[in-house]
Write an enzyme that holds these catalytic residues in place. Structure first.
Site, short mmCIF file in Angstrom:
data_model
loop_
_atom_site.label_atom_id
_atom_site.label_comp_id
_atom_site.label_asym_id
_atom_site.label_seq_id
_atom_site.Cartn_x
_atom_site.Cartn_y
_atom_site.Cartn_z
N GLU A 53 23.42 15.45 70.06
CA GLU A 53 24.33 14.31 70.17
C GLU A 53 24.87 13.86 68.82
O GLU A 53 24.59 12.76 68.33
CB GLU A 53 23.63 13.15 70.90
CG GLU A 53 23.24 13.52 72.32
CD GLU A 53 22.66 12.37 73.11
OE1 GLU A 53 22.44 11.29 72.53
OE2 GLU A 53 22.41 12.54 74.33
N GLU A 64 21.37 17.76 78.79
CA GLU A 64 20.65 16.54 79.18
C GLU A 64 21.37 15.87 80.34
O GLU A 64 22.60 15.77 80.34
CB GLU A 64 20.55 15.55 78.02
CG GLU A 64 19.54 15.89 76.95
CD GLU A 64 19.38 14.76 75.94
OE1 GLU A 64 19.69 13.60 76.30
OE2 GLU A 64 18.96 15.04 74.80
#
Length: 1031
Positions: free
Chosen positions: A282, A513
């Site tokens: 991320e 995710e």
């Protein structure tokens, strides 16, 4: 022999049976043969393929959320003790101690997972200081990966981080990275530079999902800019004469290079187990691209609690008080409350000897408190061109990281992960962007569920649509009703997948995710045992992933999750498993676990328990407020819900096969551990999470879905019929058979001019045409032909679908019904032989299937492959006959004295000397019959289309429904079993029927004429040249 079990591990009966399947591999490491999911994978377009060419569907978990935190000292995010002693820590035993590995890997494999996203924090490797690596931790990681290999897991390693570091409210980078940048983490709370759970005065009241607002605050925002864009925005900042960007990135890459080197130097790990590496979890650009540092704004800017502007964050870091906007997060989104003052009272976020680097670069002036360059991070300081984080800073980082990885692990896959929810940049190979063995690895969460910790099944916003400006007004992004919400989830993932295909290229896409919070509605499920909200949310998420045919690793499996503190990090509770709670307060106090033994922790747990009485281990009775005793079950197969639409229950196999789960503690302990018999104990929302899916597919997956309530699984795939190979072999075999039968004395001397070109197929419904081909000299023996047939047989034997068939959805063999687009009859297996039907019964269905309930697998081979296998069997029988006749003729010839070793004379006799023999004439007729029959069989192969589509439908028989009769002989007392009608099927099933009907109308029906039919709702359906009975 496999290595002996550790003395501290006691395996119960069922676990021992699983361990018995472990045998020693050549390198001395145990390997689960029957469950093995390891092996080299190729990337072919958007698919992973194994050595046999089958598509591999990777479904797994993130292991683990607790890897963000040190194990020694045990420091979950709500603990403040020893927090700032960041150099003297150890991450060994993250995610779990090695003695627990068998239990966790057995459980994950039992749940059908074959893939891991193995989370490793930079801090875990290099916490002691720049260039100082934790060798003990590196050794530990290799041991865990070898354990994963034993249990048949593949994985990729994720350099995990959130909000840069634990000390800026997240995880990842070592504490010394702030020191080299001039920041003092111990002052972040007073200056508002970061909201850190560990330094909160009331950790139990830490606001939900506030940690992700740190990206806009001084600590994390500054470090992201220095790491990705320090050369551009902070050229004056150097460490030991090295520019800050180069210094940080080089240490990051060298740390993971040390781990990659360990992986590559360990036999059996690279490519077989460790497929590759994520780039950076991320990645965030923080203020990069921001047009005005004095304003908040932007669709992706989360507002929760204090929301200082970038300029205010800089002033607060210098100890200057500011009136900051304050927001409260509600179910309707962030609500503005007003201005609140943050007064650091002169405390600075910077070290005493350092000044604010943004003031140093003339972004603002401390003396006048004026913002000098509001667009400093939007335009390039030199070229004055507008900048984008992903295009101008993240892509160059990925290129550098790829160079480091491929220099050590040359065949590694690169799992390229862009910023979550953001549009990824255009991939430009001409600029050096990697194109070889890369995987698109985005993340997605339902933001509304994640932030509010509730699943609203009557209205939910389309977050991706809003961020992509797909709606004229945000009101249009609201989806009303459960069906629309589920469809919205599916469409959001479809958008993300297609963005990857368009901007990156034809590469596999894995959802790195996704997941749901389990502590919804103030932990209502923990108090009542009603997990219906979590089941609905999980089902909607899994439906979106599987219908988009996405590989996935759900977030997350946390071995030390508790109901009180969740995953132990910032109040998150997304783990799909938690340890069963000890049955009494005395057991908690006796525990050696640092979590359960801690008095503060125990008091917090007691506060939670007092809301509903004394908490006991799940599966035992619990007091409730109204005084009624209610038996709450720990049976993960049962869905307890007041919602009528979710009132059905999924029962487990007979409980006589289970024992009470062993109450084990979490945290470091030297006591003997046991693996529980019931591996499902502690699982959350398993009835929605654990679902069938195709692990291996001989072709291209087309459509996949599972209806949890009906227990209906539908999977469609397409594969080219392997007729080219079969035609070649059959053609060569026919010619050789003819020549040999016409008098060649020995198979080892056969030599003639034969055609080696396969017939071309012009149309599906035409027989193969024998075209004139060049003839060349070739040695061809019966042994060569047999070898080719054997290779083809091995190839075809591998072309079978392997489906994970979980017992949680299909608890018994009698409860399973299997329908395929190629079979007329349904399948109700029998326990006697595990392959279906009666023990001595011979099925007439054209496909081939078998079920292994122990491994929870369905193996299915389509009629195309079954037909080829039968042809090969016929050819092998003919070869046996030819060899026998050749030997007999050679014996007769030698006995008559007419046998000659001269090849030319042998050929001459084979053509002329046998013409007058009546036995030879009979032999010729026999050969002609064989040849004609073989040609007819060969032609029948081409009734299958060049690309065949097959559909498998697996249904859980309702409890009140009698078992269907497999006897197709219909009588009034014994009617033939009827396929499920259209009303019983999911929307997917109806779509499949309509697609097949349109294909037939488009002209494919002629190729299927006369192949059989089935009438459903007065519509005739055919598929792949065989009757379609899915509807």
């Amino acid at each position: 022999m496999p290595p002996a079990e550790p003395e501290s591990v006691e395996l119960p009966v069922r676990a021992k049976r699983r361990k018995e399947r472990i045998v020693a591999a050549d390198d001395g490491n145990p390997l689960v043969v029957s469950l093995c999911g390891t092996g080299f994978l190729q990337i072919e377009g958007r698919y992973f393929t194994d050595e046999s060419g089958r598509s591999v569907w990777l479904r797994g978990v993130n292991l683990s959320g607790n890897s963000k935190l040190p194990y020694n000292p045990y420091t979950p995010s709500h603990e403040s003790r020893d927090f700032f002693n960041h150099r003297d820590v150890s991450f060994v035993n993250r995610p779990f101690p090695l003695e627990e590995a068998d239990e966790h890997f057995l459980r994950l494999r039992h749940w059908g997972f074959t893939f891991l996203r193995f989370n490793v924090a930079w801090e875990a490797i290099e916490h002691a200081g720049p260039g100082v690596y934790d060798e003990e931790y590196l050794d530990y990681v290799i041991k865990v990966l070898l354990k994963a290999k034993e249990h048949g897991f593949r994985c990729y390693i994720d350099p995990h981080q959130d909000m840069w570091s634990r000390f800026s409210g997240g995880s990842g980078a070592p504490g010394w990275t702030f020191e080299v940048a001039g920041l003092d983490p111990s002052h972040f709370m007073q200056t508002g530079a970061a909201i850190v759970h560990n330094t909160s005065s009331e950790p139990a009241k830490y606001p939900r999902m506030i940690w992700n607002t740190n990206v806009w605050k001084l600590a994390a925002g500054t470090m992201y800019i220095l790491f990705f864009g320090g050369d551009t925005f902070a050229p004056l900042l150097k460490v030991d004469g090295i520019p800050i960007q180069e210094y940080l990135q080089s240490h990051f890459m060298k740390a993971f290079a040390a781990l990659i080197t360990r992986v590559v130097s360990t036999p059996g790990l690279p490519d077989s187990v460790v497929l590759g590496y994520d780039t950076f979890n991320e990645p965030m650009g923080s203020w990069i691209g921001k047009r005005n540092l004095a304003k908040n704004g932007g669709q992706d800017e989360v507002k929760n609690g204090f929301a200082p502007t970038a300029f205010q964050a800089m002033m607060l870091g210098e100890g200057i008080a500011c009136d900051v906007s304050y927001y409260v997060l509600t179910n309707l989104g962030p609500q503005y409350v007003g201005k609140r003052t943050i007064d650091p009272q002169g405390i600075r976020a910077w070290s005493n000897s350092r000044q604010c680097i943004w003031a140093q670069h003339k972004v603002w002036d401390k003396a006048t408190r004026q913002l000098l360059k509001p667009d400093y991070f939007h335009f390039h300081p030199v070229t004055h061109q507008p900048m984008e984080f992903a295009r101008d800073f993240w892509r160059p980082f990925v290129r550098e990281f790829e160079n480091v990885v491929r220099a050590i692990h040359t065949t590694a896959m690169l799992f390229v992960e862009p910023s979550p929810f953001h549009l990824p940049p255009k991939w430009i190979p001409e600029d050096g962007d990697p194109v070889d063995r890369i995987v698109f690895a985005p993340h997605w969460y339902d933001g509304f569920t994640l932030v509010t910790k509730t699943f609203n099944d009557w209205v939910s916003p389309d977050l991706i649509g809003v961020l992509r400006n797909a709606y004229f007004h945000e009101v249009g992004a609201l989806k009303w009703g459960e069906r629309a919400i589920r469809q919205s989830f599916r469409e959001q993932l479809d958008v993300i997948r297609n963005e990857g295909l368009e901007l990156f290229g034809e590469y596999p896409c894995i959802m790195g995710e996704f997941g749901i919070p389990f502590d919804m509605s103030n932990k209502y499920a923990y108090k009542t045992g009603d997990y219906s909200m979590q089941i609905k949310a999980m089902d909607a998420n899994m439906y979106a992933v599987e219908t988009n045919l996405l590989h996935s690793t759900i977030w997350n499996y946390c071995p030390d999750n508790t109901h009180a503190w969740g995953d132990g990090w910032n109040g998150e509770d997304l783990s799909i498993w938690t340890r069963p709670v000890p049955s009494s307060e005395e057991e908690m106090k006796k525990s050696t676990s640092p979590l359960l033994k801690d008095e503060t922790m125990l008091s917090k747990m007691e506060e939670v328990d007092n809301e509903s009485g004394v908490m006991r281990r799940r599966g035992s009775a619990r007091k409730v407020d109204d005084g009624d005793m209610e038996e709450l079950t720990n049976d993960p197969y049962e869905m307890r819900s007041t919602d009528k639409s979710y009132a059905q229950t999924i029962r487990s196999p007979p409980t006589t096969d289970l024992i009470t789960p062993v109450a084990t503690v979490i945290g470091p302990t030297s006591s003997p551990r046991t693996i529980p018999e019931d591996l499902d104990a502690g699982g959350r929302a398993l009835s929605a999470l654990i679902r069938p899916y195709p692990i291996l597919t001989p072709g291209e997956p087309i459509q996949c879905s599972f209806d949890m309530l009906r227990g209906l699984f539908v999977f469609t795939f397409r594969h080219p019929t392997p007729d080219g190979i079969s035609a070649f072999l059959a053609e060569e075999y026919l010619r050789e058979a003819t020549l040999i039968r016409f008098g060649w004395p020995s198979s080892d001397e056969v030599s003639n001019t034969i055609s080696l070109k396969a017939p071309k197929i012009n149309e599906v419904n035409e027989k193969p045409k024998r075209s004139k081909s060049t003839r060349r000299k070739s040695t061809a023996t019966l042994e060569d032909t047999r070898s080719k047939l054997t290779k083809l047989k091995e190839q075809v034997n591998k072309l079978e679908v392997e489906v994970y068939l979980p017992r949680i959805q299909f608890p018994t063999l009698e409860a399973i019904e299997i329908w395929t687009s190629d079979d007329l009859e349904n399948y109700r297996p029998n326990l006697s032989n595990g392959t279906g039907g009666d023990e001595n019964e011979t099925s007439e269905c054209p496909s081939d299937w078998r079920i292994d309930m122990e491994q929870q697998r369905l193996y299915w081979r389509c009629p195309c492959c079954v037909h080829l296998l039968k042809r090969i069997e016929v050819a092998e029988a003919e070869l046996d006959t030819l060899e026998s006749e050749a030997r007999a003729r050679k014996s007769v010839a030698e006995a008559n004295g007419s046998y000659s070793k001269s090849r030319s004379k042998s050929r001459s006799r084979s053509r002329h000397s046998l013409s007058g023999n009546e036995d030879d004439e009979e032999l010729r007729k026999s050969v002609e019959k064989v040849k004609k029959r073989n040609e007819e069989d060969l032609a029948s192969m081409y009734l299958y289309p060049p690309e065949a589509e097959h559909t498998i439908l697996i249904r859980r028989k309702p409890v009140n429904e009698e078992a269907p009769n497999r006897d197709l002989g219909t009588t009034s007392n014994n009617p033939a079993p009827a396929p499920p009608n259209r009303k019983e099927l999911s929307v997917v099933g109806a779509e499949l029927l309509e697609k097949r009907r349109k294909k037939l109308q488009a002209g494919r029906g002629a190729a299927m004429a006369g192949m059989g039919r089935i009438v459903v709702d007065e519509e005739e359906v055919r598929c792949c040249g065989m009757p379609c009975s899915i509807l």
